[in-house]
Design a protein around this motif. Structure first.
Motif, PDB file in Angstrom:
ATOM      1  N   ASP A   1       0.831  -1.206   0.000  1.00  0.00           N
ATOM      2  CA  ASP A   1       0.000   0.000   0.000  1.00  0.00           C
ATOM      3  C   ASP A   1       0.858   1.245   0.000  1.00  0.00           C
ATOM      4  OD1 ASP A   1      -2.476  -0.989  -0.253  1.00  0.00           O
ATOM      5  OD2 ASP A   1      -2.898  -1.138   1.886  1.00  0.00           O
TER       6      ASP A   1
ATOM      7  N   ALA B   1      -5.299   3.102  -7.057  1.00  0.00           N
ATOM      8  CA  ALA B   1      -5.972   3.105  -5.756  1.00  0.00           C
ATOM      9  C   ALA B   1      -6.893   1.907  -5.563  1.00  0.00           C
ATOM     10  CB  ALA B   1      -6.768   4.392  -5.586  1.00  0.00           C
ATOM     11  N   MET B   2      -7.319   1.279  -6.648  1.00  0.00           N
ATOM     12  CA  MET B   2      -8.259   0.158  -6.490  1.00  0.00           C
ATOM     13  C   MET B   2      -7.815  -1.107  -7.201  1.00  0.00           C
ATOM     14  SD  MET B   2     -11.820   2.187  -6.737  1.00  0.00           S
ATOM     15  CE  MET B   2     -11.454   3.781  -7.332  1.00  0.00           C
TER      16      MET B   2
ATOM     17  N   PRO C   1      -4.543  -2.631  -5.442  1.00  0.00           N
ATOM     18  CA  PRO C   1      -4.833  -3.223  -4.138  1.00  0.00           C
ATOM     19  C   PRO C   1      -5.661  -4.506  -4.265  1.00  0.00           C
ATOM     20  CG  PRO C   1      -5.166  -0.876  -4.019  1.00  0.00           C
ATOM     21  CD  PRO C   1      -4.876  -1.184  -5.450  1.00  0.00           C
TER      22      PRO C   1
END
Lengths: 204, 295
Positions: free
Chosen positions: B240, B269-270, B273
């Motif tokens: 992260d 960001a998505m 992850p």
């Protein structure tokens, strides 16, 4: 006081707080004046006890001072810890390679919680976050009472938590239909039926 | 190379998804110009590179309708070949070439046969649009990476930082001085962080295979329990942070087109992850109705 407090307690200068406490309790039990039936011995024990108490208090005050000022406290006069103060200073100035060289110069068997902590700080500074977190976890395991280690580990972990909660909000996925949905749908169906002259739910 | 760098589809706006797909198709056609065989190696990672380059250079996309083997009847709209796309295609050729060279040495059976088949295409593509500076740079970095792996580097970060540097250079590479210095710095950072992320995730994904075949893997070498919760959470945390750094760089890159900015943001960001969670925690976070197909 003229004696090395670490020697009085019989611990190494980079021992963890927990180890020092343990050593102190051990000695306090041994030298407790109440254990001695003989008056002379009792006096000797009282003296020893005083010495141990003083040593323990000294170490405690050094360590708390060291934590507040980032290590510039009374560490300096004691071989084992002086190097850690140097490393801290180097890390504060971002002279990472020199700090790492010093860290690596410490032999394996003397690498305690503080070593792990400083190594972790170094890793974090060069962006090796995984190594940093693992090192910091080891430091916390070795010295569970040290708040500095804990706080640093927490802040490492939280650095990302904010991003996830803030940025990834978006809209939430719908989770099927709730009980409320079922009821309202039934009511709608009932209304429709009534319009057409029939009835779905007899009571309303 | 790995196909990890993809957006979370359910969070894309439809216009963004359409644009993403046109870039995907446009890249495929750009690769076709270099070599027909190269297009079989098309991956989402390269689309991400193309998007970053388009965003940084601020070039305007023109669209055209193209037919291809996968869509012979209806055709698809795709971005017409632009400097960013042809650059990305050349990068793909170079990366695929060295990857295949490595595979040819290491693999056996069908994979090796496939590698030899594709190798010719990649070599031809490299000759069709040569960027010699990038070629030597890639070779240098990859050699350093393989050397570190052969030497049995203890921490995953030794390989990760080398791979990160390689991707950073690729993202920021600029022969004709079309990019400002600031943009290059931001692009380098995004590429660098992506490379580190990809390397670490890939190393984790390969643990079982490398263990079986006795290949180098930093996580196997460490001798730790890689399925332990504290290990996986620390790894997710660390990944992260790489992405957070990449997002910071994206903020500074200030992509003009809000759509492109939003897609790259979505990936960092998505999408990534999700990949990390899927690989490391072995769970699907959000079921998408259908995975985007290779087209």
């Amino acid at each position: 006081m003229n004696k090395d407090p670490y020697k009085v307690l019989g611990v190494s200068p980079d021992a963890s707080d927990a180890d020092i406490k343990k050593a102190y309790h051990e000695l306090a039990r041994k030298y407790h004046p109440d254990n001695c039936p003989n008056d002379d011995l009792r006096q000797l024990a009282a003296e020893k006890m005083k010495e141990v108490n003083e040593a323990y208090d000294t170490i405690k005050s050094w360590r708390s001072a060291g934590k507040k000022t980032g290590g510039s406290g009374g560490y300096n006069s004691y071989g084992g810890s002086a190097i850690y103060v140097d490393i801290r200073n180097l890390l504060n100035q971002k002279r990472i390679q020199e700090a790492d060289r010093l860290l690596e110069s410490i032999p394996y068997n003397e690498r305690g919680a503080e070593w792990c902590f400083l190594k972790g700080v170094m890793f974090a500074q060069i962006g090796r976050y995984f190594d940093a977190i693992r090192m910091m976890e080891t430091a916390c395991r070795n010295d569970p009472n040290n708040m500095e280690y804990r706080n640093t580990l927490e802040s490492l972990r939280q650095a990302t938590a904010n991003r996830q909660n803030g940025n990834m909000g978006g809209y939430q996925q719908r989770q099927g239909c709730s009980t409320c949905d079922i009821c309202s749908t039934l009511l709608c169906a009932d209304c429709c039926c009534e319009c057409m002259g029939s009835d779905l739910i007899a009571c309303c | 190379m790995f196909g990890y760098v993809r957006p979370r589809r359910s969070e894309l706006k439809i216009k963004e998804f359409d644009y993403y797909r046109t870039v995907y198709c446009g890249l495929c056609h750009a690769e076709k110009k270099l070599s027909r065989r190269l297009r079989y190696s098309l991956s989402y990672d390269m689309v991400a590179l193309a998007l970053c380059r388009i965003g940084a250079t601020g070039e305007q996309s023109t669209f055209q309708k193209c037919r291809c083997v996968a869509h012979p009847m209806k055709g698809r709209y795709c971005v017409a070949c632009s400097p960013s796309l042809s650059y990305t295609a050349s990068v793909a050729a170079i990366l695929v070439y060295y990857k295949l060279l490595d595979d040819k040495e290491d693999e056996k059976g069908f994979r090796r046969l496939g590698a030899r088949f594709m190798l010719g295409g990649a070599r031809r593509a490299m000759k069709a649009s040569p960027i010699p500076a990038l070629n030597t740079l890639t070779k240098e970095k990859l050699d350093a990476l393989y050397a570190a792996e052969r030497a049995g580097a203890e921490s995953v970060y030794e390989g990760a930082s080398l791979f990160g540097e390689l991707l950073g250079e690729i993202f920021a590479f600029d022969e004709g001085d079309t990019l400002s210095k600031d943009k290059k710095i931001c692009l380098y950072e995004i590429g660098n962080r992506l490379g580190r992320f990809i390397y670490i995730v890939d190393a984790y994904a390969d643990i079982a295979e490398d263990q079986k075949e006795g290949k180098y893997n930093p996580f196997v070498l460490s001798g730790e329990d890689t399925n332990d919760e504290s290990f996986t959470t620390a790894l997710i945390n660390a990944l992260d942070m790489e992405l957070a750094a990449a997002l910071n760089a994206l903020d500074l890159l200030s992509v003009e087109d809000p759509g492109i900015d939003s897609i790259i943001r979505n990936i960092l960001a998505m999408g990534l992850p999700d990949v990390a969670e899927k690989v490391i925690l072995k769970k699907e976070k959000m079921k998408t109705p259908k995975e985007p197909r290779h087209e």
